[in-house]
Design a protein around this motif. Sequence first.
Motif, PDB file in Angstrom:
ATOM      1  N   LYS A  27       0.820  -1.205   0.000  1.00  0.00           N
ATOM      2  CA  LYS A  27       0.000   0.000   0.000  1.00  0.00           C
ATOM      3  C   LYS A  27       0.857   1.259   0.000  1.00  0.00           C
ATOM      4  O   LYS A  27       0.498   2.267  -0.632  1.00  0.00           O
ATOM      5  N   ALA A  28       1.992   1.208   0.693  1.00  0.00           N
ATOM      6  CA  ALA A  28       2.887   2.367   0.712  1.00  0.00           C
ATOM      7  C   ALA A  28       3.366   2.712  -0.692  1.00  0.00           C
ATOM      8  O   ALA A  28       3.385   3.882  -1.094  1.00  0.00           O
ATOM      9  N   LEU A  29       3.735   1.704  -1.447  1.00  0.00           N
ATOM     10  CA  LEU A  29       4.191   1.947  -2.818  1.00  0.00           C
ATOM     11  C   LEU A  29       3.045   2.445  -3.693  1.00  0.00           C
ATOM     12  O   LEU A  29       3.233   3.332  -4.533  1.00  0.00           O
ATOM     13  N   GLU A  30       1.855   1.905  -3.491  1.00  0.00           N
ATOM     14  CA  GLU A  30       0.689   2.390  -4.233  1.00  0.00           C
ATOM     15  C   GLU A  30       0.415   3.855  -3.927  1.00  0.00           C
ATOM     16  O   GLU A  30      -0.069   4.602  -4.793  1.00  0.00           O
ATOM     17  N   GLN A  31       0.725   4.273  -2.706  1.00  0.00           N
ATOM     18  CA  GLN A  31       0.456   5.643  -2.284  1.00  0.00           C
ATOM     19  C   GLN A  31       1.578   6.614  -2.653  1.00  0.00           C
ATOM     20  O   GLN A  31       1.502   7.792  -2.311  1.00  0.00           O
ATOM     21  N   GLY A  32       2.589   6.129  -3.331  1.00  0.00           N
ATOM     22  CA  GLY A  32       3.624   7.025  -3.826  1.00  0.00           C
ATOM     23  C   GLY A  32       4.930   7.023  -3.074  1.00  0.00           C
ATOM     24  O   GLY A  32       5.809   7.871  -3.335  1.00  0.00           O
ATOM     25  N   ALA A  33       5.112   6.099  -2.133  1.00  0.00           N
ATOM     26  CA  ALA A  33       6.367   6.045  -1.388  1.00  0.00           C
ATOM     27  C   ALA A  33       7.543   5.747  -2.316  1.00  0.00           C
ATOM     28  O   ALA A  33       7.430   4.939  -3.237  1.00  0.00           O
ATOM     29  N   ASP A  34       8.655   6.397  -2.050  1.00  0.00           N
ATOM     30  CA  ASP A  34       9.887   6.148  -2.799  1.00  0.00           C
ATOM     31  C   ASP A  34      10.761   5.109  -2.114  1.00  0.00           C
ATOM     32  O   ASP A  34      11.493   4.363  -2.773  1.00  0.00           O
TER      33      ASP A  34
END
Length: 276
Positions: free
Chosen positions: A46-53
Amino acid sequence: MKESIRIIICLALGFGLCSQTFAVEILAHRGASGEYPQSTALAFDKALEQGADILELDVHLSKDHYIIINHDADLKDNVGVPDKINDLTLGEIKTLDAGHEFTLDKGNTYPFRNQGLTLLTLNELFERYPDGVFNVEIKPNDKRLSEVLWQVILDYRMEQRVTVASQHSKAMRHFREISGGEVRTSATIGELVEASLAWSSGFGWAFKPQFDVAQLPYSITTKPYVRFFQKKGVDVDLWTVNDADHIERSISLGVDGIIGDYPDRIYQALVDAGER
């Protein structure tokens, strides 16, 4: 040095690979841990889906020397058992429900119980995200953990995709020795105290950092302090920043990274600031 690991690869209209770096990067604190059980595959996805680098995580050693991703040394807060990670084998750890204690309504409901969420090993994380970028904190002051961590990084060829952090001098010193400068490292508490004393006393010019990143608490950080590190070639990340006003102020400070439990909030603030 920042560009060597903090990079996003894109496919450029059929003409090959191009790269893009961001002025402020989003470090997902134990994944999207404000909304999902911390440090689980779900929270990282979910973090990656939310734009986390960058995926931020903490590590411990199991009884049989596997690297386990979890914030605390014990499992009370997320699994609901008092056992310590270093007293359990990987097999025993994998039977535990990593979503058992997560609640968004102060214990009225536990929506992630019995959903198959387990604690991850670092090997599993690297296999799940082979192109990911990671901030790995050595939680205990354990030289053995430093050694196993370095070996896992080598095994998965993650030298340029990992920043290693630790509050503890012994664990960090040993990791730096055995890794020979091949991996970026963050400042220990002792190094931050030394840097702060040098800066505040007017002897900042004499301070020579042995680290690549200063990860600072939001509450004590000012723009001059950020610039002090950056002028010495050190990146500055702030933790743990969740409030919208604090995120906006962090951006205005010109930091290199913001560590938070809600990556989507940081992403939206960067969009609003014209940085995404």
